[in-house]
Write an enzyme that holds these catalytic residues in place. Structure first.
Site, PDB file in Angstrom:
ATOM      1  N   TYR A 161      -6.260   5.473  -4.136  1.00  0.00           N
ATOM      2  CA  TYR A 161      -6.253   4.707  -5.387  1.00  0.00           C
ATOM      3  C   TYR A 161      -7.172   5.306  -6.439  1.00  0.00           C
ATOM      4  O   TYR A 161      -7.183   4.849  -7.586  1.00  0.00           O
ATOM      5  CB  TYR A 161      -6.639   3.245  -5.116  1.00  0.00           C
ATOM      6  CG  TYR A 161      -5.543   2.491  -4.408  1.00  0.00           C
ATOM      7  CD1 TYR A 161      -5.245   2.788  -3.082  1.00  0.00           C
ATOM      8  CD2 TYR A 161      -4.794   1.527  -5.053  1.00  0.00           C
ATOM      9  CE1 TYR A 161      -4.221   2.138  -2.417  1.00  0.00           C
ATOM     10  CE2 TYR A 161      -3.768   0.863  -4.395  1.00  0.00           C
ATOM     11  CZ  TYR A 161      -3.493   1.175  -3.081  1.00  0.00           C
ATOM     12  OH  TYR A 161      -2.486   0.533  -2.426  1.00  0.00           O
ATOM     13  N   LYS A 231      -6.292   4.937  10.188  1.00  0.00           N
ATOM     14  CA  LYS A 231      -5.346   5.895  10.782  1.00  0.00           C
ATOM     15  C   LYS A 231      -6.117   7.183  11.047  1.00  0.00           C
ATOM     16  O   LYS A 231      -5.770   8.280  10.588  1.00  0.00           O
ATOM     17  CB  LYS A 231      -4.168   6.095   9.801  1.00  0.00           C
ATOM     18  CG  LYS A 231      -3.024   6.924  10.333  1.00  0.00           C
ATOM     19  CD  LYS A 231      -2.166   6.212  11.342  1.00  0.00           C
ATOM     20  CE  LYS A 231      -1.122   7.164  11.900  1.00  0.00           C
ATOM     21  NZ  LYS A 231      -0.369   6.593  13.030  1.00  0.00           N
ATOM     22  N   ASP A 284      -0.991   1.571  12.711  1.00  0.00           N
ATOM     23  CA  ASP A 284       0.388   1.263  13.127  1.00  0.00           C
ATOM     24  C   ASP A 284       0.395   0.290  14.312  1.00  0.00           C
ATOM     25  O   ASP A 284       1.179  -0.665  14.343  1.00  0.00           O
ATOM     26  CB  ASP A 284       1.215   2.528  13.406  1.00  0.00           C
ATOM     27  CG  ASP A 284       0.451   3.607  14.157  1.00  0.00           C
ATOM     28  OD1 ASP A 284      -0.731   3.377  14.494  1.00  0.00           O
ATOM     29  OD2 ASP A 284       1.028   4.675  14.408  1.00  0.00           O
ATOM     30  N   ASP A 308      -3.734  -2.867   1.309  1.00  0.00           N
ATOM     31  CA  ASP A 308      -2.630  -3.282   0.451  1.00  0.00           C
ATOM     32  C   ASP A 308      -1.414  -3.671   1.311  1.00  0.00           C
ATOM     33  O   ASP A 308      -0.843  -4.761   1.173  1.00  0.00           O
ATOM     34  CB  ASP A 308      -2.296  -2.118  -0.497  1.00  0.00           C
ATOM     35  CG  ASP A 308      -1.519  -2.540  -1.721  1.00  0.00           C
ATOM     36  OD1 ASP A 308      -1.084  -3.702  -1.786  1.00  0.00           O
ATOM     37  OD2 ASP A 308      -1.324  -1.700  -2.618  1.00  0.00           O
TER      38      ASP A 308
HETATM   39  O1  LIG Z   1      -1.848  -2.457  -9.167  1.00  0.00           O
HETATM   40  C1  LIG Z   1      -0.707  -2.692  -8.820  1.00  0.00           C
HETATM   41  O2  LIG Z   1       0.255  -2.672  -9.598  1.00  0.00           O
HETATM   42  C2  LIG Z   1      -0.432  -3.055  -7.388  1.00  0.00           C
HETATM   43  C3  LIG Z   1      -1.670  -3.507  -6.672  1.00  0.00           C
HETATM   44  C4  LIG Z   1      -1.378  -4.137  -5.394  1.00  0.00           C
HETATM   45  O3  LIG Z   1      -0.310  -4.088  -4.838  1.00  0.00           O
HETATM   46  C5  LIG Z   1      -2.444  -4.898  -4.747  1.00  0.00           C
HETATM   47  O4  LIG Z   1      -3.586  -4.864  -5.188  1.00  0.00           O
HETATM   48  O5  LIG Z   1      -2.155  -5.561  -3.751  1.00  0.00           O
HETATM   49 MG   LIG Z   2      -0.282  -5.103  -2.967  1.00  0.00          MG
END
Ligand SMILES: O=C(O)CCC(=O)C(=O)O
Ligand SMILES: [Mg+2]
Ligand SMILES: NC(=O)C1=CN([C@@H]2O[C@H](COP(=O)(O)OP(=O)(O)OC[C@H]3O[C@@H](n4cnc5c(N)ncnc54)[C@H](OP(=O)(O)O)[C@@H]3O)[C@@H](O)[C@H]2O)C=CC1
Length: 419
Positions: A161, A231, A284, A308
């Site tokens: 990210y 992972k 996983d 996420d």
């Molecule tokens: O920033 C986004 O558009 C997606 C972020 C996301 O899926 C989350 O933080 O769970």
């Molecule tokens: Mg998300």
């Protein structure tokens, strides 16, 4: 002082004390971002439900003064076509300490980078806290959904990210690939001429501060375990590092000792005397075990991308993304938001479940120490679900439900507060 933000004429700022506790006035000013897509539907409902709970519980002694701040498409309408995340929005979220936001759209492939991620990174909101709990009566794909009771601590500031990536065939991708081949001896990029390239930074500091919060949460809330999900068998020095640094921190700062030769370890909760086990699982395997053996997991500490995926997967187990709340937090600033996104096909239709944002606000009230209002919101949510007057996402899976709109569900909750 601000260009477009209208500061309410009444109310005061929440401030942070030297020991990082909050100073919450009876009439705090709370910034909110409406959000794109369904933000226009769910955010006003969240505000109505919160105001009703606060009024009911504190009878006029306490009141929130909401202050709209802008991000996403609405910011481009207010500030100009290219202004997606105005500086003054970041400044207000920081200065006012506690805020709440609706979801913001991120295009796939090209276009702007995620504003949600930018907000987290700019303010160093390094913990993404997402509790996953079952409400009686919610339709779930599991036979025993109540066994899913976890709190996710997702690292929110690094991993892929960080946004270090270059498109296939761009000059920068070619340069980086040449560097990797010529300087680093890399031979395994299968199609170097047509590869996009991303970089995944994961640090000792970033891991330690996240795992420290997760372990402290387990101590404060008397939880039996903290699981590091990674992972690390494949990404040895990023995800594997996360695991190793997590265990090392548990030993170094919390006095954990290895169990049966490690790597699992445990220590006694200094508050309760009960054992807290620190364990790890490969991501996983974790995704199948949360379905087959959810009761074995409690507090989860994981990296950004895993967190996420895991957030949405666990939300589905307890009835879906319509009631999955969350918070982005630093040591002082907190910005609450639902786990789900902008669900564009439902935008403006007064259709979706406002539950995730309402429960995010419930977390916010608890964070502010307004426990009674938070408790009332939980009770109203429980009653609304048991009454089977629910939005489409639950109604389509519940026998005998009567479907209500987004605002209708808010009203069902408010009515439940007055029962
Ligand atoms: O920033 C986004 O558009 C997606 C972020 C996301 O899926 C989350 O933080 O769970
Ligand atoms: Mg998300
Ligand atoms: N923090 C943030 O602001 C986030 C932003 N996003 C962004 O949102 C946009 C859309 O993402 P997408 O992948 O479609 O994911 P979404 O979470 O927006 O929607 C996916 C599906 O989840 C269900 N859903 C979402 N919200 C609700 C709700 N409140 N009530 C009931 N059901 C709901 C709907 O399912 P069904 O179709 O079954 O009805 C919907 O189609 C993207 O631009 C993405 O980047 C995504 C996640 C977080």
């Amino acid at each position: 002082m601000y260009q477009h933000i209208q500061v309410p004429t009444q109310g005061q700022k929440i401030t942070v004390n030297a020991d990082r506790t909050l100073n919450v006035p009876d009439e705090p000013i709370i910034p909110f971002i409406e959000g794109d897509g369904i933000g226009v539907d769910i955010t006003p409902v969240m505000i109505r439900v919160v105001d009703a709970a606060v009024a009911k519980v504190y009878g006029g002694q306490r009141k929130i003064h909401w202050m709209e701040v802008y991000a996403g498409e609405k910011a481009t309408r207010v500030y100009g076509p290219d202004v997606w995340l105005p500086e003054e929005t970041l400044a207000a979220v920081k200065d006012y300490v506690v805020s709440i936001k609706g979801p913001l759209t991120t295009p796939v492939g090209g276009g702007i980078r995620s504003l949600n991620v930018a907000l987290r990174q700019e303010l160093d909101l390094y913990v993404c806290l997402r509790p996953v709990q079952y409400f009686q009566g919610v339709p779930s794909p599991l036979k025993e959904p109540e066994k899913t009771n976890m709190v996710i601590f997702r690292e929110n500031s690094e991993d892929i990210y960080a946004g270090i990536e270059y498109p296939a065939q761009s000059d920068k991708a070619k340069k980086l690939i040449r560097f990797l081949q010529d300087e680093m001896g890399v031979t395994k990029i299968r199609f170097p001429e047509t590869s996009g390239i991303g970089v995944k930074p994961v640090s000792i500091e970033g891991t330690e501060r996240l795992v420290r919060k997760a372990i402290q949460y387990a101590i404060d809330n008397d939880k039996p375990s903290v699981t590091l999900v990674h992972k690390g068998n494949i990404m040895k020095f990023t995800e594997g590092g996360f695991r190793d640094w997590g265990y090392a921190l548990a030993k170094k700062e919390f006095g954990a000792a290895e169990l049966d030769g490690g790597p699992w370890c445990q220590f006694k909760n200094p508050r309760t005397g009960r054992n807290i086990v620190i364990k790890d699982v490969i991501a996983d395997a974790f995704l199948q075990q949360i379905l087959t053996r959810p009761a074995e997991y409690s507090v989860i500490a994981t990296l950004n991308l895993n967190g996420d995926y895991i957030s949405d997967a666990l939300a589905a187990q307890v009835g879906g993304i319509g009631i999955a709340p969350g918070a982005n937090m630093s040591d002082s600033v907190a910005c609450f938001e639902a786990t789900h996104g902008t669900a564009p096909k439902y935008a403006g239709k007064d259709y979706v479940n406002p539950g995730s944002e309402i429960l995010s606000a419930e977390m916010m009230l608890r964070h502010m120490g307004w426990r009674e209002a938070a408790d009332l919101i939980i009770r109203a949510m429980e009653q609304a679900i048991l009454s089977k007057k629910v939005t489409y996402d639950f109604a389509r899976l519940m026998d005998g439900a009567s479907q209500v709109s987004c605002s209708g569900f808010g009203q069902v909750m408010i009515d439940a507060m007055n029962d």
